[in-house]
Design an enzyme around this catalytic site. Structure first.
Site, short mmCIF file in Angstrom:
data_model
loop_
_atom_site.label_atom_id
_atom_site.label_comp_id
_atom_site.label_asym_id
_atom_site.label_seq_id
_atom_site.Cartn_x
_atom_site.Cartn_y
_atom_site.Cartn_z
N ASN A 1 15.71 3.00 -2.28
CA ASN A 1 15.96 2.48 -3.41
C ASN A 1 16.77 3.64 -3.32
OD1 ASN A 1 17.02 2.91 -6.11
ND2 ASN A 1 15.26 2.56 -6.51
N CYS B 1 19.72 3.73 -12.55
CA CYS B 1 20.08 2.05 -11.57
C CYS B 1 19.95 0.93 -12.12
CB CYS B 1 17.88 2.10 -11.60
SG CYS B 1 17.66 2.90 -10.11
N HIS C 1 19.03 -5.44 -7.92
CA HIS C 1 19.43 -3.86 -7.16
C HIS C 1 17.86 -3.65 -7.37
CE1 HIS C 1 17.96 0.41 -8.07
NE2 HIS C 1 16.57 0.26 -8.37
O1 UT7 Z 1 14.73 1.76 -9.59
C1 UT7 Z 1 13.68 2.46 -10.56
C2 UT7 Z 1 12.84 1.86 -11.42
N1 UT7 Z 1 11.84 2.18 -10.35
C3 UT7 Z 1 11.07 0.83 -10.18
O2 UT7 Z 1 11.82 -0.20 -10.49
C4 UT7 Z 1 9.84 0.61 -9.17
C5 UT7 Z 1 9.22 0.30 -9.88
N2 UT7 Z 1 7.61 0.47 -9.11
C6 UT7 Z 1 6.79 -0.14 -7.73
O3 UT7 Z 1 8.11 -0.23 -6.86
C7 UT7 Z 1 5.85 -0.11 -7.23
O4 UT7 Z 1 4.62 0.49 -8.66
C8 UT7 Z 1 5.15 1.32 -6.63
C9 UT7 Z 1 6.05 1.14 -5.20
C10 UT7 Z 1 6.21 3.15 -7.05
C11 UT7 Z 1 4.00 2.19 -6.19
O5 UT7 Z 1 3.47 0.35 -5.31
P1 UT7 Z 1 2.47 -0.08 -6.55
O6 UT7 Z 1 1.74 -1.23 -5.60
O7 UT7 Z 1 2.35 0.04 -7.73
O8 UT7 Z 1 0.66 1.28 -6.68
P2 UT7 Z 1 0.27 1.81 -7.23
O9 UT7 Z 1 1.61 3.21 -7.71
O10 UT7 Z 1 -0.89 0.18 -8.74
O11 UT7 Z 1 -0.69 2.55 -6.22
C12 UT7 Z 1 -1.97 1.51 -5.37
C13 UT7 Z 1 -3.02 2.80 -5.17
C14 UT7 Z 1 -2.64 3.69 -5.63
O12 UT7 Z 1 -4.58 4.01 -4.83
P3 UT7 Z 1 -5.84 4.08 -5.85
O13 UT7 Z 1 -5.75 4.89 -7.12
O14 UT7 Z 1 -5.26 2.89 -5.28
O15 UT7 Z 1 -6.73 4.40 -4.49
C15 UT7 Z 1 -1.72 4.95 -4.58
O16 UT7 Z 1 -2.46 6.09 -4.94
O17 UT7 Z 1 -2.24 2.95 -3.79
C16 UT7 Z 1 -2.02 4.77 -3.53
N3 UT7 Z 1 -0.43 4.75 -3.09
C17 UT7 Z 1 -0.13 5.07 -1.61
N4 UT7 Z 1 -0.95 4.62 -0.48
C18 UT7 Z 1 -0.31 5.11 0.28
C19 UT7 Z 1 0.54 5.63 -3.93
N5 UT7 Z 1 1.31 5.57 -2.99
C20 UT7 Z 1 1.24 5.55 -1.38
C21 UT7 Z 1 1.90 5.41 -0.33
N6 UT7 Z 1 1.02 5.12 1.01
N7 UT7 Z 1 3.30 6.24 -0.39
#
Ligand code: UT7
Length: 331
Positions: A286, A116, A256
């Site tokens: 993204n 990225c 970004h």
């Molecule tokens: O550009 C390249 C670099 N990449 C980035 O900068 C991405 C950085 N990371 C992020 O933007 C975020 O971590 C994400 C958007 C990928 C995820 O958001 P988060 O707030 O960190 O969520 P999480 O991974 O901690 O997941 C929280 C909960 C989990 O459920 P439990 O374990 O709490 O029951 C996930 O399974 O949300 C769940 N979850 C979803 N629920 C509904 C994960 N994806 C989804 C989804 N819909 N699409």
């Protein structure tokens, strides 16, 4: 003689027509519009449909537009750098394929992979050729067809990424406009959190790798999120400090577009007001190497000659960085 700087003298973008909405994703994986919107800020992303198409097919129309806007003949371009994590082919370089398709007969070129942050790395690299006086018209591309490496059964990644990108022309400026300073960083230890497991020489494609879905993005969201927040804010603040820029001096932050919450953290660390931040993540998601040029393309008409602009990115590698530039023209 005045020092030569490398200025962006034109920008053009391209996004495919098809919009994949949060509503459509709700029918594909266990997710909701509400979750995607509050956690990422994304509403829809564009997808390049059609057999056999790659980033070069998005770059060519953008480059044609760029040549027209800057009054440049294709044969005058002497270099092209193509930043992408989804090249048309493993080899030859998408830069070479694009140059051939766009008629850039006198341009040498190569691809650059810094995930990225690739567009910032490529912009910096291109600017060095212009500053040294060896090259006069350098096209820097940032395009990705992220849909080609997304597992549309994985709700943690398929909601984030989209296809598209943009290209800029870099030319010498004797007025001191263009790229002023850059900070580029990388830390390969971050590779464990964000990568594609198969398809490289360590693990070439096989029936097993395809069955195991190892040709798609693997991302551990939380550690990437944490590193993105602290590192993007850190370099953006540093580049302001070492160039004696206050928040008032900055016309725009171009971050970004990975997650609205990462953008907001960077903005707060820099102290700039919300209306100075370019954000289009809600429409494109993204696009990896495409996000920063797509923002510049959409904001081009509002930009004024002399505007101080800070670009900032974080991505796989890990890689991150910021670029400080002075905008070189009024549209
Ligand atoms: O550009 C390249 C670099 N990449 C980035 O900068 C991405 C950085 N990371 C992020 O933007 C975020 O971590 C994400 C958007 C990928 C995820 O958001 P988060 O707030 O960190 O969520 P999480 O991974 O901690 O997941 C929280 C909960 C989990 O459920 P439990 O374990 O709490 O029951 C996930 O399974 O949300 C769940 N979850 C979803 N629920 C509904 C994960 N994806 C989804 C989804 N819909 N699409």
């Amino acid at each position: 003689m005045a020092k030569i700087t490398a200025a962006i003298t034109g920008i053009a973008g391209y996004v495919p027509e098809y919009a994949l909405t949060n509503a459509e994703l709700e029918t594909m994986v266990d997710t909701t519009d509400e979750w995607i919107t509050t956690r990422t800020g994304i509403k829809e992303r564009r997808i390049l449909k059609g057999e056999g198409l790659g980033p070069s097919d998005m770059a060519v129309p953008a480059i044609k537009d760029l040549l027209e806007k800057t009054g440049t003949h294709a044969e005058e371009v002497d270099m092209i750098i193509f930043a992408s994590v989804t090249p048309d082919l493993i080899f030859p370089a998408t830069a070479n394929i694009t140059a051939d398709k766009a008629g850039l007969k006198n341009a040498f070129g190569y691809d650059l992979n810094a995930a990225c942050s690739g567009f910032l790395y490529a912009l910096t690299t291109g600017s060095k050729f212009v500053e040294s006086g060896t090259h006069k018209k350098v096209i820097v591309c940032g395009f990705d067809k992220m849909s080609s490496i997304i597992n549309y059964q994985d709700r943690t990644t398929c909601i984030i990424f989209g296809d598209g990108g943009g290209a800029v022309m870099l030319e010498p400026s004797e007025e001191g406009l263009g790229i002023q300073d850059t900070i580029l960083k990388s830390d390969g230890a971050g590779r464990v959190h964000l990568h594609q497991k198969a398809g490289g020489s360590c693990k070439p494609a096989s029936h097993e790798t395809v069955d195991a879905r190892e040709h798609f993005i693997y991302q551990e969201g939380q550690p990437v999120f944490k590193a993105a927040v602290s590192n993007m804010a850190d370099v953006s603040k540093k580049i302001m400090e070492r160039n004696n820029l206050t928040a008032d001096d900055v016309a725009y932050l171009v971050p970004h577009q990975a997650n609205l919450r990462i953008i907001e953290a960077t903005r707060r660390a820099m102290g700039v007001s919300p209306e100075k931040v370019m954000i289009n993540i809600e429409r494109y998601g993204n696009t990896t190497n495409g996000t920063i040029p797509l923002c510049l393309w959409e904001w081009e008409k509002q930009l004024k000659k002399g505007d101080n602009i800070i670009l900032a990115a974080f991505g796989g590698g890990f890689t991150w960085g910021s670029v400080y530039l002075k905008w070189a023209y009024n549209s």
